[in-house]
Design a protein around this motif. Structure first.
Motif, PDB file in Angstrom:
ATOM      1  N   ASN A 139       0.864  -1.191   0.000  1.00 33.20           N
ATOM      2  CA  ASN A 139       0.000   0.000   0.000  1.00 33.20           C
ATOM      3  C   ASN A 139       0.890   1.227   0.000  1.00 33.20           C
ATOM      4  N   ASN A 140       0.955   1.913  -1.129  1.00 27.10           N
ATOM      5  CA  ASN A 140       1.755   3.125  -1.247  1.00 27.10           C
ATOM      6  C   ASN A 140       0.811   4.302  -1.449  1.00 27.10           C
ATOM      7  N   ASP A 141       0.420   4.946  -0.342  1.00 24.89           N
ATOM      8  CA  ASP A 141      -0.484   6.102  -0.379  1.00 24.89           C
ATOM      9  C   ASP A 141      -1.775   5.754  -1.112  1.00 24.89           C
ATOM     10  N   ASN A 142      -2.399   4.647  -0.685  1.00 31.31           N
ATOM     11  CA  ASN A 142      -3.675   4.170  -1.213  1.00 31.31           C
ATOM     12  C   ASN A 142      -3.595   3.661  -2.654  1.00 31.31           C
ATOM     13  N   VAL A 143      -2.398   3.343  -3.113  1.00 32.47           N
ATOM     14  CA  VAL A 143      -2.213   2.637  -4.382  1.00 32.47           C
ATOM     15  C   VAL A 143      -1.720   1.237  -4.037  1.00 32.47           C
ATOM     16  N   TYR A 144      -2.552   0.236  -4.343  1.00 32.90           N
ATOM     17  CA  TYR A 144      -2.273  -1.135  -3.927  1.00 32.90           C
ATOM     18  C   TYR A 144      -1.681  -1.923  -5.086  1.00 32.90           C
ATOM     19  N   GLU A 145      -0.726  -2.837  -4.759  1.00 28.11           N
ATOM     20  CA  GLU A 145      -0.195  -3.769  -5.739  1.00 28.11           C
ATOM     21  C   GLU A 145       0.290  -5.026  -5.021  1.00 28.11           C
TER      22      GLU A 145
END
Length: 824
Positions: A660-666
């Motif tokens: 979770n990078n500032d509400n960007v998920y991968e």
């Protein structure tokens, strides 16, 4: 009604050209006095003139609306310099504090709780009370009455004195000859602050000859000022039957409610005059970001003065007929300005008290409106004057006269389609009074084919002799049909070099009062409000980003009428020309600085459906056509649904590593199975919307619902979607573990929306422009319907993120009940 025209006026010779760069400042100044404008002259009309301060903590120098200004924020000696090319001129200014009275000094306040300054302190003439800085619940000043003519009691702040929070307030009651001043601290212009209150901010009651200075109101959602019990005071001619001599100076109001003194005059009432106030002075006010309607309301007033009241972004969400200032009685309006607004600058409903008691007046008063500017209004004209039969009481109340001169109005009443004409004056019955309009300038009128460009004739007043009900005289005014032709600086409405056609202002007794404009320029015989010439300012910073701050809607159950969005003001040194509006991905350019939704008319249907989701962004455009950045995204769901702007938090239930990078998920290592923690219960539906960040060689996520929130396999997804396996831009629908192709993801399709209802209906929509992505109708497309049968099970919203996929800012729209037309 009779209109008289006089084209004879005094001509003025041009000023002698200057031979070198010159400018002026005072030799001395007082801490936190009003904003002062710096003006320079030079034979070089092309090279920009730059103003600087040797110490901005003492004298703050900035460029605003094409004028350099200075605010004296500290004490000491400072050098102010005007530079042009390689040349410069400097001036030295000494700034000092106002002297305290020679009486006793009292220190009060602990920094929190309440402050009470009242009769228990036994204050006498010349005393000073100093309030310690801090954040308080209440500041109450009451029961202090000092004889007229004696030294006042001073109540000052020693730093920032805040009153913050709902239902907390300042209270000023039962006072006479008292000064309340928040401007005595270096570096703090508004030492008294009241903010963040859903109710009323300041209470006034039984006040005479008090001065309130250097006070700020911010985020007040009811009345800013409430003059309590004023309607209970019955006027009988005695000193005790009206309140007088109060001054409100250096006031700032940002997103705050109005000032209300609500008396009245009505010959039909048993007590015809109640709540009379006399001699009020409102001076050096800055009002912005409010849709409270009338910002200063005087219901029953004589000899009211509005001086240097400056307003921006007023009534951007209002459509009722209102005004920024209102007075029933007599008032002068001097060097005031309003821009990006709706309403009249002032509605003056005229009558004069002629009983001989207040200042011995026995004849009608002449009111003066001069030096005022108005630019970029959505509705209504510059001024309104009106009189009513109920205002005439023999021996007690009569009509009033008005002289309206040296004012400039531009871009008035730009609502499209035009609802009213935009003129200098909306004039109604005068009750026998005379209105004279001269030396005024109107630019870009909305009624270019009118028989008279300056008035709207909504009047029953008869003309022809002095014995009839009213008369209008109009002479020596100018009109220009566009800004370029007028040679006016569009940001400040200042006269530019070469505007010789604007010379020739008529000279008469009233005009002699207009000695200098708001910027300090001496009256040199120009027509219009601002006598100075615009400086050459060169390039300036881009406008600041506007802030979308609030919304308003009403609806009838099937459509959303009058939906509007308000944006807080942007700032530019040369002024804001207009706002571009991006609505659901479509850019609309408004005119006149309006902060509205871009639809045609405020009284027409907005065209949005109940439950529909609309995205808004604003950007500002200045008078050099420089653009700000787009504002933050504002998303609103029309009534019938709820939008959550807070991104969902995904939780891994199995698989690889969830990043979770500032509400960007991968996903890392391998596919990750996620729970949203959201379930869909009986009679509910929702939509999951998110921004997809991916390339064509990546994978879309699997999104859908399952009968458990702890999934470990694709087969557990009862209904959902993913991208194609062989062709990655195929849309593959998933139903009970089986897959089928239904369409294509385009390369630019960055936005995905999945609609799920408890009864079993599920739809998918992808979009490239955030338009179809938001449409309710798109969610009902049968080609994207996954399950069409009834399935009365609790549904858990789940997501599967393959390697190479990024899922950005997942958000929810919830529909708490079945909405007619949303389910087919």
């Amino acid at each position: 009604m009779e209109t008289r025209v006089n084209l004879n006026y005094t001509s003025y010779l041009p000023e002698s050209p200057v031979s070198e760069l010159t400018f002026n400042t005072p030799n001395s100044a007082t801490l936190n006095q009003k904003k002062g404008y710096l003006y320079a002259s030079s034979p070089d009309k092309l090279t920009p003139i730059i103003m600087t301060s040797s110490d901005n903590s003492v004298a703050l120098v900035k460029l605003e609306e094409s004028y350099w200004y200075v605010e004296y924020v500290g004490t000491g000696t400072v050098t102010i310099t005007a530079s042009q090319g390689t040349g410069s001129v400097s001036r030295t200014v000494n700034i000092s504090k106002e002297e305290l009275n020679s009486g006793r000094i009292f220190n009060v306040g602990s920094g929190s709780g309440d402050v009470n300054i009242d009769e228990s302190m036994n204050l006498i003439a010349g005393d000073t009370v100093i309030i310690a800085p801090g954040t308080y619940n209440f500041v109450n000043v009451s029961n202090i009455k000092i004889a007229d003519g004696a030294l006042p009691v001073n109540i000052i702040s020693n730093g920032l004195v805040e009153v913050s929070g709902d239902f907390n307030s300042y209270s000023f009651r039962n006072l006479r000859n008292v000064i309340i001043d928040g401007g005595r601290t270096e570096g703090i212009k508004y030492g008294f602050l009241v903010r963040d209150n859903i109710y009323q901010a300041i209470y006034l009651e039984d006040i005479n000859h008090i001065t309130i200075k250097n006070l700020e109101l911010k985020n007040i959602y009811d009345a800013g000022w409430n003059w309590q019990n004023i309607k209970d005071i019955i006027y009988d001619g005695s000193e005790e039957s009206y309140q007088k001599g109060n001054k409100f100076i250096n006031i700032k109001a940002d997103n705050a409610g109005y000032f209300n003194a609500g008396g009245s005059l009505d010959a039909n009432n048993e007590q015809p005059i109640v709540g009379l106030v006399e001699g009020l002075l409102f001076e050096n006010w800055d009002i912005e970001n409010s849709s409270a309607g009338t910002m200063i309301n005087i219901g029953c007033g004589q000899n009211i003065t509005f001086n240097n009241i400056h307003c921006n972004h007023i009534n951007t969400i209002n459509n009722n007929h209102n005004s920024v200032l209102f007075c029933s009685g007599t008032a002068d309006v001097i060097n005031c300005s309003v821009k990006n607004f709706q309403g009249n600058l002032i509605r003056l409903w005229t009558w004069t008290l002629i009983d001989g008691n207040i200042k011995g007046r026995i004849t009608p008063k002449k009111c003066l409106f001069y030096g005022n500017t108005a630019i970029s209004s959505r509705k209504y004209s510059f001024f309104e004057t009106q009189h009513f039969d109920r205002y005439i009481i023999e021996g007690l109340a009569s009509f009033a006269d008005i002289d309206i001169f040296n004012n400039t109005g531009a871009n008035l009443n730009l609502n499209i389609p035009t609802v009213f004409t935009g003129t200098l004056l909306d004039n109604y019955d005068l009750g026998g009074g005379t209105v004279r309009c001269f030396n005024n300038l109107i630019i870009n009128p909305v009624n270019p084919d009118s028989n008279n460009i300056y008035f709207s004739y909504n009047s029953i007043a008869e003309g022809g002799s002095e014995n009839q009900k009213g008369e209008i005289q109009e002479f020596n005014n100018r009109v220009y049909y566009n800004l370029e032709e007028s040679k006016i600086n569009p940001a400040s409405l200042a006269i530019e070099d070469g505007a010789e056609a604007l010379r020739g202002a008529i000279d008469n007794t009233s005009a002699k009062k207009y000695t200098s404009d708001y910027y300090g320029n001496v009256n040199r015989g120009y027509i219009g409000a601002i006598q100075g010439k615009a400086l050459s300012i060169g390039s300036v910073n881009i406008p600041t980003m506007p802030d979308i701050s609030e919304w308003f809607d009403s609806y009838d159950g099937s459509s959303a009428n009058n939906f509007q969005v308000n944006a807080k003001r942007s700032r530019s040194e040369i002024g804001i020309k207009n706002y571009d509006i991006k609505r659901n991905g479509t850019i609309e350019i408004s005119v006149g600085g309006n902060c509205r939704d871009g639809k045609a008319d405020p009284d027409s249907d907005s065209g949005f459906n109940v439950g529909e989701v609309i995205q808004w962004q604003f950007r500002a455009r200045d008078f050099q056509n420089q653009l700000s950045d787009w504002s933050e995204r504002f998303v609103h769901v029309m009534p019938g649904a709820t939008y959550s702007s807070v991104p969902l938090t995904l939780t891994k239930t199995s698989g690889g590593t969830l990043i979770n990078n500032d509400n960007v998920y991968e996903a890392a290592i391998e596919t990750v199975f996620c729970s949203t923690g959201i379930s869909i219960s009986y009679n509910e539906s929702l939509r999951l919307v998110f921004d997809n960040v991916l390339a064509l060689d990546s994978n879309f996520p699997y999104v859908g619902w399952a009968e458990t929130n702890q999934i470990t396999s694709i087969d557990q997804i009862r209904a959902g979607a993913r991208s194609g396996a062989q062709n990655l831009n195929d849309v593959i629908l998933v139903k009970d573990g089986y897959e089928s192709k239904t369409g294509y993801f385009k390369e630019e399709d960055r936005y995905l929306s999945l609609r799920i209802h408890y009864d079993g209906y599920t739809w998918l929509q992808a979009s490239s422009d955030e338009v179809d992505w938001y449409k309710v109708s798109s969610q009902l497309d049968k080609t994207s319907q996954i399950i069409d049968g009834v399935n009365l099970n609790i549904k858990f919203l789940v997501i599967v993120i393959p390697l190479g996929c990024k899922l950005s800012n997942p958000r929810l729209i919830t529909y708490p009940t079945i909405q007619s037309g949303l389910i087919s």
